[in-house]
Each structure stands twice: as structure tokens, then as C-alpha cells.
Design a protein around this motif. Structure first.
Motif: not given
Length: 400
Positions: A147-148, A151, A282, A371, A390, A394-396, A400
């Protein structure tokens, strides 16, 4: 044309047939480049248009990567160099995605028996995400790390698009982990690596080698971080297929299973091919395989697109038949065994594994699915932008 079968080659390495005028430069261990500044220590890899080497920068006392481009791609207008120069000159230095893009340190030309070669110097990076995944449980990155990485990859793409550039070839093989400054600078780390694995090159008939051919090849090594648990930051590399958004190419070369629909249907390309491949990468980072699979022809992907994500426009199929891209409507046999995107995620991530080893719960998988639904959209006109993504959970949700 060199017939490689007529030679003895001691190690797996690049195609010997490309050591001809206009082709590869025969690099040797301990060779010096740039008036003695860079000393070749080992090989990091190779591709159709270059070999890549681990070198010691004796001026700045650090280890670097040097890509030596084939001579017939090394003219002053070489696309990759132009792209990297543009990014360096025009990118916002405060953008959080800048650090996740390979940074050009310098470039120069080197004359050899096969011509004049462009040499691109960049930061020495660690292993590819593919290499790390192969050594992980279930042959995939842990979900938190995956996940990181995804991102950071999104930030990298957002930065490129803000520079008016599309990468064009996003996949796990072009996503590398960064090393710490100590790892990059230490000579002790170099000594911990294996001695370069060299294999002599000889002709089976005993004749002498042609001018411009190496008398040995070097097997690429993987340069690992000493503490693998510290692999938490990536850079996107290899800009050989990159293009300026204002002047997209008619085609690109990227792994077949990752071909976006507009490439498969031979339609106009744009920067949002990066969004499709961001989604595919991803998916692979988390799940451990690509969402679509093609072995011989990218048109095998069309039924899979329809079954997994849907939305293949009928007019695209008709246009492809009229233009000769397709001879008939695609058969569904290549999509046998595939499910809808959400079902594929659940099945591939958890159904065949010990649930106690899994890091993503059902809610996490649903977040991933939402996502990916924004990225894996067949019609590029309806694909999300980097700015849209962004803001996605999934990102927020984790930063990151």
C-alpha cells in the motif's frame, strides 16, 4: 549478424548479437569513465538498448548507477535524456512526488569500438519490487508495504504529469527501492557483494572475436539493502518509453499483460495510460499477479477487460474490425476462469491462503477495489486523474 549459437558464453547476460557497430559498448570491470571519475565495479542489469553498471564515483566518494546506451540510440536528441532534463529543469522541487522519480545526476558520451555511447548517471538504487516480492510469503509484498509503495507511485505519477510528461512503462520491474545514504556511500557494502560473475566469450570454431565484442560477459547482480526492513521508499525508473503529454506516440513497448485498452485497440494514446498501469501495478503489488494475462497477442486481453472491469465500447470493437486490428469479435476463451474485479481481488488475495497471515481485512479489500475501479476503466476519457486518486481512501486513509 552475429549468430550467438556459434559462441561459448559462460553466464546468463545480454544478447551477444548486439555487440556490433551501433550496439552495446563492451564494458569491463574496473573500466574508468569520464576521465577516470567513475570506476565500473559490477553489473546491475541490461535491456534491449542499454547495459547498467554499478560504479564508484571517485570525485564524490559514493556509489552510483551508470546506464550505457547503445550507440544508435545515443544521439543528442535521445528521448530519455531529453525527458529527464525536462523534469529536472521544470519540476516543482517541493512536490512530494519528486523524490520518487529517478533523478539525473549527469550525462556524458563515451567513445568505443561500436560507436559513441550516451552514459546516464543516477542514484544507486536497491532491488526491484519484483525481486523483493519473490522472496516474500505468497510471492507478494506485505499489504502494508504494498500500500505504501502504491501511494508513493501515485505521487510519482502526479509529479510527472505536472511536468507535462507521461512515463509510459509503469510496472513493478521499473519500481525500485531506495537505499539509505550509508548504503549508497559505503565501500564496505561493495565488498560484501559477490565478486562479479564473469563468463568468457569464445568462438566455437576457435577463431578470434570480432572487433567490438567483449571477451567476457558479466551476470547482473541484485544490490540489496543490508536491512531489508528499511525498504520503505521507492523510485520510478526507466524513461525509455516516456513522452511529452503534448506529443504522444502512436505506440509504446511495455509488458503485454499490462497493455492498456487504448493500446490494444490501436487508438490514440495519452497520459492516462499511466493511470491504467498504476492500477495494474497496484493490483500486482497487493495480490501478487497482474489483473490480466496475455501470452502471445495483446488482443487476448479484450474478453478479460470485459469480464473483469466491463465497459468495452461496442464502437471500439467495430472500429477495430473495420481497421483490420481485429478480424472478428473476440472470443471469450481467454477470459475463462476470470471473475469480476472485486471477486478476483477477494479470491486471489485471501481464499487460498491462511487468513491469519493476511494484513488486509474485508474493508481494506473493498477500499482497494474502489481505488482500482477508478484506474482500470477501459475508456480513457472516464479514467480518474492523479488528483482524483490522491483524494481516494486507499491513499488518504494512511498517508504516505
Amino acid at each position: 549478424m552475429i549468430d550467438q549459437s556459434q559462441y561459448n558464453i559462460g553466464v546468463p547476460a545480454e544478447d551477444l548479437a548486439l555487440y556490433t557497430p551501433g550496439g552495446y559498448h563492451p564494458v569491463r570491470i574496473n573500466d574508468r569513465f569520464r576521465h577516470g571519475r567513475y570506476e565500473i565495479l559490477n553489473k546491475l542489469g541490461f535491456g534491449s538498448f542499454s547495459t547498467v553498471w554499478l560504479a564508484r564515483d571517485h570525485q564524490n566518494h559514493c556509489n552510483v548507477s551508470i546506464k550505457v546506451v547503445v550507440a544508435n540510440k545515443s544521439d543528442a536528441q535521445h528521448g530519455e535524456l531529453e525527458i529527464l532534463d525536462h523534469i529536472k529543469a521544470n519540476g516543482d522541487p517541493q512536490h512530494p512526488g519528486r523524490k520518487h522519480i529517478m533523478q539525473l545526476m549527469e550525462s556524458f558520451h563515451h567513445d568505443g569500438p561500436n560507436g559513441r555511447h550516451l552514459c546516464v548517471v543516477s542514484e544507486l538504487l536497491g532491488p526491484k519490487t519484483t525481486t523483493v516480492a519473490e522472496k516474500c510469503q505468497n510471492h507478494r509484498l506485505g499489504s502494508r508495504l504494498a500500500r505504501r509503495v502504491s501511494q508513493q507511485l501515485l505521487l510519482a505519477v502526479d509529479y510527472l504529469h505536472s511536468c507535462g510528461v507521461a512515463h509510459g512503462d509503469i510496472h513493478m520491474g521499473n519500481v525500485l527501492f531506495r537505499l539509505s545514504e550509508t548504503e549508497r556511500s559505503s565501500l564496505e557494502r561493495i565488498e560484501e557483494l559477490n565478486t562479479p560473475l564473469q563468463g568468457n566469450v569464445t568462438r566455437k570454431d576457435g577463431a578470434s572475436l570480432d572487433k567490438g565484442m567483449p571477451d567476457y560477459l558479466v551476470e547482473p547482480i541484485e544490490y540489496y539493502a543490508k536491512n531489508k526492513e528499511h525498504l520503505d521508499e521507492i523510485q520510478l525508473v526507466d524513461f525509455g518509453e516516456s513522452f511529452f503529454v503534448a506529443s504522444p506516440p502512436k505506440s509504446i513497448y511495455t509488458p503485454m499483460s499490462l497493455h492498456p485498452p487504448e493500446l490494444v485497440f490501436r487508438r490514440t494514446l495519452s497520459k492516462v495510460i499511466d493511470i491504467w498501469n498504476l492500477g495494474s501495478t497496484t493490483y500486482e503489488l497487493v495480490i501478487g499477479r497482474t489483473p490480466f494475462e496475455a501470452d502471445f497477442d495483446d488482443r487476448e486481453l479484450i474478453p478479460q477487460f470485459q469480464k473483469v472491469v466491463g465497459g468495452v465500447p461496442v464502437e471500439w470493437v467495430l472500429d477495430a474490425i473495420n481497421d483490420g486490428v481485429l478480424r472478428e469479435r473476440p472470443k471469450n476463451f481467454s477470459a475463462e476462469g476470470f471473475l469480476s474485479l472485486e471477486e478476483e481481488i477477494k479470491r486471489s488475495y485471501s481464499d487460498d491462503f491462511d487468513r491469519s497471515t493476511l494484513e488486509l481485512d474485508e474493508e481494506g479489500l473493498q477500499t482497494l477495489g474502489r481505488y482500482l475501479r477508478k484506474t482500470l476503466v477501459v475508456d480513457p476519457a472516464h479514467r480518474a486523474t492523479t488528483k482524483d486518486l490522491l483524494r481516494d481512501a486507499w491513499v488518504s486513509a494512511t498517508g504516505v
